[in-house]
Design a protein around this motif. Structure first.
Motif, PDB file in Angstrom:
ATOM      1  N   ARG A  76     -37.817 -30.859 -15.400  1.00  0.00           N
ATOM      2  CA  ARG A  76     -37.196 -32.097 -15.890  1.00  0.00           C
ATOM      3  C   ARG A  76     -37.411 -32.177 -17.395  1.00  0.00           C
ATOM      4  N   THR A 123     -25.306 -25.227   2.380  1.00  0.00           N
ATOM      5  CA  THR A 123     -25.132 -26.688   2.261  1.00  0.00           C
ATOM      6  C   THR A 123     -24.334 -27.206   3.455  1.00  0.00           C
ATOM      7  N   TRP A 170     -28.535 -26.770   5.336  1.00  0.00           N
ATOM      8  CA  TRP A 170     -29.712 -25.986   4.972  1.00  0.00           C
ATOM      9  C   TRP A 170     -30.602 -25.703   6.184  1.00  0.00           C
ATOM     10  N   PHE A 211     -30.250 -24.901 -14.202  1.00  0.00           N
ATOM     11  CA  PHE A 211     -30.569 -25.019 -12.771  1.00  0.00           C
ATOM     12  C   PHE A 211     -29.897 -23.902 -11.969  1.00  0.00           C
ATOM     13  N   TYR A 250     -39.343 -23.630  -5.204  1.00  0.00           N
ATOM     14  CA  TYR A 250     -38.586 -23.847  -6.450  1.00  0.00           C
ATOM     15  C   TYR A 250     -38.454 -25.342  -6.731  1.00  0.00           C
ATOM     16  N   PRO A 300     -36.995 -27.405  -9.889  1.00  0.00           N
ATOM     17  CA  PRO A 300     -36.417 -27.326 -11.227  1.00  0.00           C
ATOM     18  C   PRO A 300     -37.119 -28.284 -12.198  1.00  0.00           C
ATOM     19  N   ARG A 359     -42.179 -33.910  -3.977  1.00  0.00           N
ATOM     20  CA  ARG A 359     -40.866 -33.772  -3.347  1.00  0.00           C
ATOM     21  C   ARG A 359     -40.001 -32.757  -4.090  1.00  0.00           C
ATOM     22  N   ASN A 360     -39.367 -31.912  -3.381  1.00  0.00           N
ATOM     23  CA  ASN A 360     -38.295 -31.087  -3.950  1.00  0.00           C
ATOM     24  C   ASN A 360     -37.281 -30.827  -2.835  1.00  0.00           C
ATOM     25  N   SER A 361     -36.153 -30.268  -3.215  1.00  0.00           N
ATOM     26  CA  SER A 361     -35.115 -30.031  -2.208  1.00  0.00           C
ATOM     27  C   SER A 361     -35.513 -28.835  -1.352  1.00  0.00           C
ATOM     28  N   HIS A 399     -33.140 -32.577   1.895  1.00  0.00           N
ATOM     29  CA  HIS A 399     -32.246 -32.006   0.887  1.00  0.00           C
ATOM     30  C   HIS A 399     -30.993 -32.885   0.887  1.00  0.00           C
ATOM     31  N   LEU A 400     -30.721 -33.510  -0.239  1.00  0.00           N
ATOM     32  CA  LEU A 400     -29.508 -34.337  -0.337  1.00  0.00           C
ATOM     33  C   LEU A 400     -28.314 -33.425  -0.573  1.00  0.00           C
ATOM     34  N   ILE A 401     -27.198 -33.717   0.087  1.00  0.00           N
ATOM     35  CA  ILE A 401     -26.016 -32.859  -0.097  1.00  0.00           C
ATOM     36  C   ILE A 401     -24.762 -33.712  -0.368  1.00  0.00           C
ATOM     37  N   GLY A 402     -24.101 -33.325  -1.458  1.00  0.00           N
ATOM     38  CA  GLY A 402     -22.876 -34.012  -1.849  1.00  0.00           C
ATOM     39  C   GLY A 402     -21.628 -33.186  -1.568  1.00  0.00           C
ATOM     40  N   LEU A 403     -21.796 -31.874  -1.393  1.00  0.00           N
ATOM     41  CA  LEU A 403     -20.632 -31.005  -1.169  1.00  0.00           C
ATOM     42  C   LEU A 403     -19.815 -31.470   0.045  1.00  0.00           C
ATOM     43  N   VAL A 407     -23.298 -39.669   0.878  1.00  0.00           N
ATOM     44  CA  VAL A 407     -24.196 -38.514   0.741  1.00  0.00           C
ATOM     45  C   VAL A 407     -24.699 -38.102   2.124  1.00  0.00           C
ATOM     46  N   VAL A 424     -25.147 -20.733  -1.329  1.00  0.00           N
ATOM     47  CA  VAL A 424     -25.455 -22.160  -1.509  1.00  0.00           C
ATOM     48  C   VAL A 424     -24.400 -23.023  -0.821  1.00  0.00           C
TER      49      VAL A 424
HETATM   50  C1  FMN Z   1     -26.291 -36.877  -4.876  1.00  0.00           C
HETATM   51  C2  FMN Z   1     -26.806 -35.463  -4.737  1.00  0.00           C
HETATM   52  C3  FMN Z   1     -25.976 -34.488  -4.206  1.00  0.00           C
HETATM   53  C4  FMN Z   1     -26.448 -33.176  -4.056  1.00  0.00           C
HETATM   54  N1  FMN Z   1     -25.627 -32.257  -3.465  1.00  0.00           N
HETATM   55  C5  FMN Z   1     -26.095 -31.017  -3.216  1.00  0.00           C
HETATM   56  C6  FMN Z   1     -25.286 -30.084  -2.502  1.00  0.00           C
HETATM   57  O1  FMN Z   1     -24.150 -30.363  -2.108  1.00  0.00           O
HETATM   58  N2  FMN Z   1     -25.821 -28.849  -2.236  1.00  0.00           N
HETATM   59  C7  FMN Z   1     -27.085 -28.512  -2.647  1.00  0.00           C
HETATM   60  O2  FMN Z   1     -27.520 -27.388  -2.377  1.00  0.00           O
HETATM   61  N3  FMN Z   1     -27.868 -29.387  -3.327  1.00  0.00           N
HETATM   62  C8  FMN Z   1     -27.418 -30.628  -3.610  1.00  0.00           C
HETATM   63  N4  FMN Z   1     -28.215 -31.540  -4.270  1.00  0.00           N
HETATM   64  C9  FMN Z   1     -29.601 -31.161  -4.655  1.00  0.00           C
HETATM   65  C10 FMN Z   1     -29.777 -31.022  -6.179  1.00  0.00           C
HETATM   66  O3  FMN Z   1     -29.274 -29.773  -6.611  1.00  0.00           O
HETATM   67  C11 FMN Z   1     -31.273 -31.157  -6.502  1.00  0.00           C
HETATM   68  O4  FMN Z   1     -31.725 -32.429  -6.123  1.00  0.00           O
HETATM   69  C12 FMN Z   1     -31.552 -30.974  -7.996  1.00  0.00           C
HETATM   70  O5  FMN Z   1     -31.242 -29.677  -8.421  1.00  0.00           O
HETATM   71  C13 FMN Z   1     -33.017 -31.261  -8.345  1.00  0.00           C
HETATM   72  O6  FMN Z   1     -33.859 -30.431  -7.569  1.00  0.00           O
HETATM   73  P1  FMN Z   1     -35.021 -31.022  -6.647  1.00  0.00           P
HETATM   74  O7  FMN Z   1     -34.370 -31.963  -5.658  1.00  0.00           O
HETATM   75  O8  FMN Z   1     -35.631 -29.839  -5.973  1.00  0.00           O
HETATM   76  O9  FMN Z   1     -35.966 -31.759  -7.543  1.00  0.00           O
HETATM   77  C14 FMN Z   1     -27.765 -32.844  -4.463  1.00  0.00           C
HETATM   78  C15 FMN Z   1     -28.593 -33.839  -4.983  1.00  0.00           C
HETATM   79  C16 FMN Z   1     -28.125 -35.125  -5.127  1.00  0.00           C
HETATM   80  C17 FMN Z   1     -29.046 -36.202  -5.683  1.00  0.00           C
END
Ligand code: FMN
Length: 219
Positions: free
Chosen positions: A207, A116, A120, A93, A203, A205, A10-12, A161-165, A187, A112
């Motif tokens: 750990r 977001t 995405w 990152f 990509y 990232p 899994r990755n975003s 892809h989780l997004i918090g923005l 979220v 980005v």
């Molecule tokens: C709670 C949460 C909020 C996040 N919000 C954003 C966001 O707003 N925009 C974005 O591009 N990525 C967001 N991410 C993705 C993280 O940047 C990403 O999970 C992290 O860099 C690790 O990368 P990976 O998911 O590829 O392993 C968020 C992830 C989490 C868990």
């Protein structure tokens, strides 16, 4: 799919295929979320699933709110001081991600933020809410549920892809969905079929090692 494979792979996802996700499959994946543990089995999660033209309309509203106001909701209060170790990880990152985007001639930060708020490019956005009267510690319950959803999606060959923005624009989102302001957006989960050929999706990232985060006591 083997659980370990799903966890490891899994990755975003930053580039989704436009193919729609069948409603039955979305239901199956959300069902994995319902299996998650929660405090006293209260299951505080609530979902809104938005697809198609309405998803695009919502995205346009968010982009407009972003360019006009910067935010419409203060979800963290005053600036939080992060520990230096975490700030360093964040620097690495963004450094790596932004370099890849710059190499493609893009303005990384703007790209980005705008991507977001466009989910995405995913065909499905799952917005996860809880009742705003509940203490912030119940965010953790939402986390268990969301991670089940993310791994179930991975097991089904989908990407997330989780997004918090979007939390900064939750009043816009609540107005769009016509849901009460008392709800708290926790979220967003972008969901769809990943374009696995795209370099941006490769990509993952790094750990830190386990001993960076653990204290062993008599084990
Ligand atoms: C709670 C949460 C909020 C996040 N919000 C954003 C966001 O707003 N925009 C974005 O591009 N990525 C967001 N991410 C993705 C993280 O940047 C990403 O999970 C992290 O860099 C690790 O990368 P990976 O998911 O590829 O392993 C968020 C992830 C989490 C868990």
């Amino acid at each position: 799919m083997d659980l370990w494979k799903a966890i490891r792979e899994r990755n975003s996802i930053r580039v989704f295929k436009p193919d729609p996700v069948p409603r039955k499959l979305i239901e199956k994946i959300l069902g994995a979320g319902l299996e998650a543990p929660s405090s006293a089995n209260m299951q505080p999660w609530e979902f809104a699933v938005v697809c198609g033209e309405d998803k695009d309309k919502l995205s346009r509203s968010l982009l407009r709110a972003f360019s006009e106001k910067g935010r419409d909701y203060d979800f963290e209060g005053k600036e939080i001081q992060f520990p230096p170790r975490l700030l360093q990880r964040r620097r690495v990152f963004f450094g790596e991600l932004f370099q890849q985007l710059e190499d493609k001639g893009l303005k990384p930060k703007q790209f980005v933020q705008e991507r977001t708020l466009s989910f995405w490019g995913a065909p499905v956005i799952i917005l996860v809410f809880m009742d705003g009267r509940m203490a912030k510690r119940f965010f953790f319950d939402i986390g268990t549920c969301v991670q089940n959803i993310v791994l179930a999606a991975q097991a089904e060959g989908l990407g997330t892809h989780l997004i918090g923005l979007i939390l900064k624009f939750q009043n816009t989102i609540k107005a769009f969905l016509q849901i009460p302001l008392e709800k708290r957006l926790v979220v967003g989960i972008c969901l769809g079929y990943p374009d696995l050929e795209h370099p941006l999706n490769r990509y993952k990232p790094n750990r830190d090692r386990l001993d960076e985060s653990v204290v062993w006591v008599r084990c």
